[in-house]
Design an enzyme around this catalytic site. Structure first.
Site, PDB file in Angstrom:
ATOM      1  N   GLU A  80       0.843  -1.201   0.000  1.00  0.00           N
ATOM      2  CA  GLU A  80       0.000   0.000   0.000  1.00  0.00           C
ATOM      3  C   GLU A  80       0.878   1.251   0.000  1.00  0.00           C
ATOM      4  O   GLU A  80       0.398   2.363   0.096  1.00  0.00           O
ATOM      5  CB  GLU A  80      -0.983  -0.007   1.170  1.00  0.00           C
ATOM      6  CG  GLU A  80      -0.368   0.036   2.553  1.00  0.00           C
ATOM      7  CD  GLU A  80      -0.424   1.409   3.196  1.00  0.00           C
ATOM      8  OE1 GLU A  80       0.604   2.087   3.094  1.00  0.00           O
ATOM      9  OE2 GLU A  80      -1.459   1.775   3.780  1.00  0.00           O
ATOM     10  N   CYS A 112      -3.371  -4.428   3.814  1.00  0.00           N
ATOM     11  CA  CYS A 112      -2.332  -5.319   4.329  1.00  0.00           C
ATOM     12  C   CYS A 112      -2.354  -6.708   3.700  1.00  0.00           C
ATOM     13  O   CYS A 112      -1.582  -7.580   4.078  1.00  0.00           O
ATOM     14  CB  CYS A 112      -2.455  -5.452   5.848  1.00  0.00           C
ATOM     15  SG  CYS A 112      -2.241  -3.891   6.721  1.00  0.00           S
ATOM     16  N   HIS A 234      -2.266 -12.281  10.333  1.00  0.00           N
ATOM     17  CA  HIS A 234      -1.907 -10.877  10.134  1.00  0.00           C
ATOM     18  C   HIS A 234      -1.745 -10.200  11.491  1.00  0.00           C
ATOM     19  O   HIS A 234      -2.495 -10.461  12.422  1.00  0.00           O
ATOM     20  CB  HIS A 234      -2.980 -10.153   9.309  1.00  0.00           C
ATOM     21  CG  HIS A 234      -2.725  -8.679   9.217  1.00  0.00           C
ATOM     22  ND1 HIS A 234      -1.534  -8.172   8.745  1.00  0.00           N
ATOM     23  CD2 HIS A 234      -3.475  -7.609   9.577  1.00  0.00           C
ATOM     24  CE1 HIS A 234      -1.574  -6.850   8.804  1.00  0.00           C
ATOM     25  NE2 HIS A 234      -2.743  -6.476   9.303  1.00  0.00           N
TER      26      HIS A 234
END
Lengths: 348, 385, 131
Positions: A80, A112, A234
């Site tokens: 990103e 992400c 994550h």
């Protein structure tokens, strides 16, 4: 199914401690450290960005893969924080590692999740027989707005994977994806810093998608948490992956090897991919690993890997992620951080 | 080839000449040289200038300056080889006269450096280094010479104090030069404690940013007595050599082979050896440069240049006085003009009666002008007749 | 401001450290040349700089060119690689006290400069200490 042939991770040497950031904004450092389980985060130097970290991580991945880079048929960088709004990061990476000109290339963005998205697509292309090897990278030099909660976690790092049709170091047993439209975190065009929806980023966003993906993935392969040696989720902070792991029934020990965020921060597209590299570094042949990414907006990619005998031969061919994270670091103050991250308004 | 003499030289007070343009500065010094020689015309001219395009937005200097000097339509050519442009212009004038094409030729050098800011000046000067493989990486000129200094210190044990002694000595000499930009003394401590530029070099190890020009009038030696009442100074030899402009491509980072080569050619041409030279003006753009140059010219053994200023051997009255003018360090370094200012100093010294700066009994003097980190070098040996 | 072409044509050297070796006398060049300055040869084979070298000299730039002032002070050095090839580049991730002649360095890919706020980003090699 495809396999991971080589892997590597890279992070900058600079670190800033949570206390140093909290001091500037009059925030309560102990509450961040305890509440979010964050100690410090990596900070890129002015000469480091998503492209440079992708190249270094890929050099490590190629050392472990031991393949001729011209055989790479696809180059995908997920981020990103691509340095250009228009112009691919992947072309620079491909030139730098010698994968041009016969390769498919495009940059990925999904908050992400962009790194795992790149991995997912490479696996599909390998399985479909379109390419011999694919190069997938998740990398970010993310920025949190000064004083915002994200400033304590937004970090820099990259993970790179060479994916091929032989088993490599880890067989990909299966993949699964789960996504909805959930505006929990975004950055509009031309904006320097992202915005987020506060506590809405938790239950309906991160937890719903990671749980949905992890459960769907395990159901698809017919496995339970106890069947896995390790799990990687994550890591937007230290707390979320541990909490989601516990909710799914994983133990702390299964998650810990890939749990980098307390001292690395959130490397966004690099987050769960870097956690996976740290897990590969310690895994043994035959170990099963579950990986679930998360990208705001929102979606998760799930992967089940089985380690092969080859891991023992290649893991020492490049720096190990946890060792690199723990050994080579320098602490910077907020002023240096602000200068490096271009938060200071300069003269024209 | 005809023997060639210098019959006139000119140079104005150097410094930050805010009120004067490039063309004013050049014309002033050219007129000083013309008047010094006492000639009523010139037949051809050469202008040494490194980068007026970047410093002043002006190229095509040959014609511009011939016009403003009022001598157009004579042939006028700009000569460029970085900071050695002035020496190279003088060499072209020498050939012009020697080969018989013209009898009275002006060689001038000029640089107007203060019309750009510090960053602009750093950039303009950096174009003398390898643009793609040195400058791209953030190298500056002080940085390149600093790397020569580190290599020299590592290889030969040259010290920080020895570097500083070069600056102290040149400022001492320059304090007696009314045309110098910075005609004052500096102490060893001042040099060592001045602002760091590129380790180990500080600001007082570096030559300054200067506006200035200098010029010389050349003619055949046999015509000198008829054209001018100034004592003619004979050009005994002229030499020019090149080397890679990238420092990293040299065999030895701490050795200036173009200076060595130009020196050899100059000595051979004049039938002289280093011990015959009474004094030398060298290109001390940085303190380490003087140390490397006096080695390459054979005045000191390889690696021993650091002892020159420290021991007093290069001071006025020493074994080989180096930079009686104050050098680039004190006098200033308007890059394209430096080579001609060296010729002006050598000429005046050899004429004699030069006041408190006179090198006693000097009959043979040398001028060494260098481009970049030694990618080009021009050496002249002049002698009284 | 120069066009992208000037940057682009150096990519094989900037990104991949491609060098050349004279096929008649073996002298190596970085960047490659059309004529060998050792023997006058005009035929070369493609080689690549090894990724480990040793510092031959160095400095710390305290007063930087205007486009790099935000990075100053920074270290820069000349490193010698296998076969005697020498290359100039910045030394990144170094504590200035660590710098010394003979220090082992390796190559990392870094952003070297950028052409203003809106121009291209220029990448290439830097040295980093081998730790």
């Amino acid at each position: 199914m495809a396999g991971i042939i080589g892997y590597g991770a890279y992070m900058p040497r600079n670190r800033i401690k949570v206390e140093e950031i909290a001091k500037i904004w009059g925030a309560d450092a102990p509450s961040y450290k305890k509440g979010l389980m964050l100690q410090e985060k990596s900070v890129p130097s002015p000469d480091q960005d998503t492209i440079t970290m992708s190249v270094e991580a890929t050099k490590y991945a190629l050392k472990r893969a031991g393949i001729d880079p011209t055989r790479i048929g696809a180059v995908y960088v997920g981020s990103e924080s691509h340095p250009y709004a228009v112009k691919p990061s992947g072309t620079v990476l491909a030139e730098a590692v010698g994968a041009t000109p016969e390769a498919h290339c495009a940059d990925f963005e999904f908050a992400c999740k962009a790194g795992s998205a790149a991995m997912f697509v490479c696996m599909g292309l390998v399985d479909g027989g379109k390419i011999e090897y694919g190069l997938a990278v998740g990398a970010d030099t993310s920025q949190g707005a000064p004083g915002d909660a994200l400033e304590y976690s937004a970090a820099a790092g990259a993970a790179s994977f060479i994916i091929g049709k032989d088993d490599g170091v880890a067989k990909v047993i299966d993949t699964y994806s789960f996504m909805t439209d959930t505006p929990d975190f975004w950055r509009r065009s031309y904006m320097h810093y992202p915005r987020h929806a506060g506590r809405f980023t938790g239950e309906p966003a991160y937890f719903k998608h990671v749980l949905g993906c992890a459960n769907g993935m395990m159901e698809k392969v017919g496995m339970k948490p106890k069947d896995f040696a390790y799990a990687v989720f994550h890591q937007p902070n230290g707390k979320f992956p541990m909490r989601v792991g516990k909710m799914l029934g994983f133990t702390k020990e299964q998650i810990e090897p890939g749990w980098l965020s307390p001292t690395l921060g959130n490397t966004y597209s690099g987050s769960s991919p870097m956690g996976l590299t740290a897990t590969f570094d310690v895994a043994n042949p035959g170990d099963m690993i579950l990986m679930v990414s998360y990208g705001s907006g929102s979606g998760s990619d799930g992967f089940v890997y089985e380690m092969t005998d080859k891991i023992d031969a290649v893991r020492d061919l490049a720096p190990k992620t946890r060792e690199k994270l723990d050994s080579d670091k320098v602490y910077i103050d907020y002023g240096t951080y602000a200068k490096y991250r271009r938060k200071i308004r300069m003269g024209e | 080839m005809r023997d060639v003499a210098v019959i006139g030289v000119g140079m104005q007070k150097w410094g930050e000449l805010w009120e004067k343009s490039l063309r004013d500065i050049f014309t002033e010094s050219a007129l000083l040289a013309i008047d010094d020689a006492g000639v009523d015309h010139i037949e051809s001219m050469y202008v040494g200038c490194m980068t007026s395009g970047l410093f002043a937005g002006q190229e095509h200097l040959g014609s511009l300056l011939a016009d403003y000097l009022g001598v157009a339509p004579i042939p006028s050519l700009r000569v460029e080889t970085a900071c050695a442009s002035g020496g190279a212009a003088f060499r072209q004038a020498f050939f012009d006269v020697a080969c018989g094409e013209h009898d009275i030729v002006l060689a001038g050098g000029v640089e107007k450096m203060t019309d750009v800011d510090g960053g602009g000046a750093t950039y303009a000067l950096s174009t003398a280094a390898d643009a793609e493989y040195e400058v791209y990486h953030g190298v500056t000129f002080p940085g390149l010479y600093a790397m020569m200094a580190v290599a020299h210190m590592h290889k030969y044990g040259t010290t920080r104090d020895q570097l500083a002694h070069v600056s102290v000595k040149n400022h001492h000499n320059g304090s007696k030069n009314p045309l110098a930009q910075y005609p004052f003394e500096v102490s060893l401590d001042q040099v060592k404690n001045s602002v760091a530029v590129a380790d180990p070099l500080n600001i007082l190890d570096c030559s300054p940013i200067t506006d200035g020009a200098a010029a010389a009038i050349l003619c055949p030696l046999e015509m000198a007595g008829k054209l001018s009442d100034k004592p003619p100074i004979k050009i005994l030899s002229s030499a020019h050599a090149t080397d890679s402009i990238a420092l990293d491509s040299r065999e030895d980072i701490a050795w200036l082979s173009a200076v060595e080569k130009a020196g050899e050619i100059a000595y051979t041409g004049a039938g002289l050896t280093p011990s015959d030279i009474d004094f030398v003006e060298v290109h001390d753009c940085f303190t380490i440069a003087e140390i490397c140059v006096i080695e390459a010219l054979g005045f000191f053994d390889r690696g021993k240049g650091g002892t020159g200023a420290e021991s007093g051997e290069t001071a006025m009255g020493g074994r080989i006085p180096v930079n009686p003018s104050g050098g680039l360090k004190s006098k200033g370094h308007p890059v394209g003009a430096t080579g001609l200012a060296q010729i002006a100093e050598v000429t005046k010294q050899l004429r004699g009666g030069f006041g408190e700066r006179q090198v006693e009994g000097a009959t043979i003097g040398m001028a060494q002008n260098m481009g970049g980190t030694g990618g080009s070098c021009v050496v002249h040996i002049l002698g009284s007749v | 401001m120069s066009t992208s072409a000037r940057y682009w044509r150096e990519i094989p050297q900037r990104y991949r450290l491609e060098a050349a070796k004279c096929t008649s006398c073996g002298k190596q060049f970085f960047p490659p040349r059309l004529v060998c300055n050792g023997c006058g040869g005009r035929e070369f084979e493609a080689t690549k700089l090894s990724d480990k070298g040793k510092l031959a000299t160095y400095t710390v730039i305290r007063i930087a060119p205007s486009d790099l002032t935000q990075q100053a002070p920074y270290a820069i050095g000349i490193a010698e690689f296998d076969g005697g090839l020498r290359v100039t580049a910045q030394v990144a991730d170094v504590d200035f006290d660590e710098l010394k002649v003979g220090m082992p360095v390796r190559i990392e890919f870094r952003r070297i400069r950028e052409e203003g706020e809106a121009g291209i980003l220029c990448y290439g090699y830097k040295f980093v200490p081998v730790r």
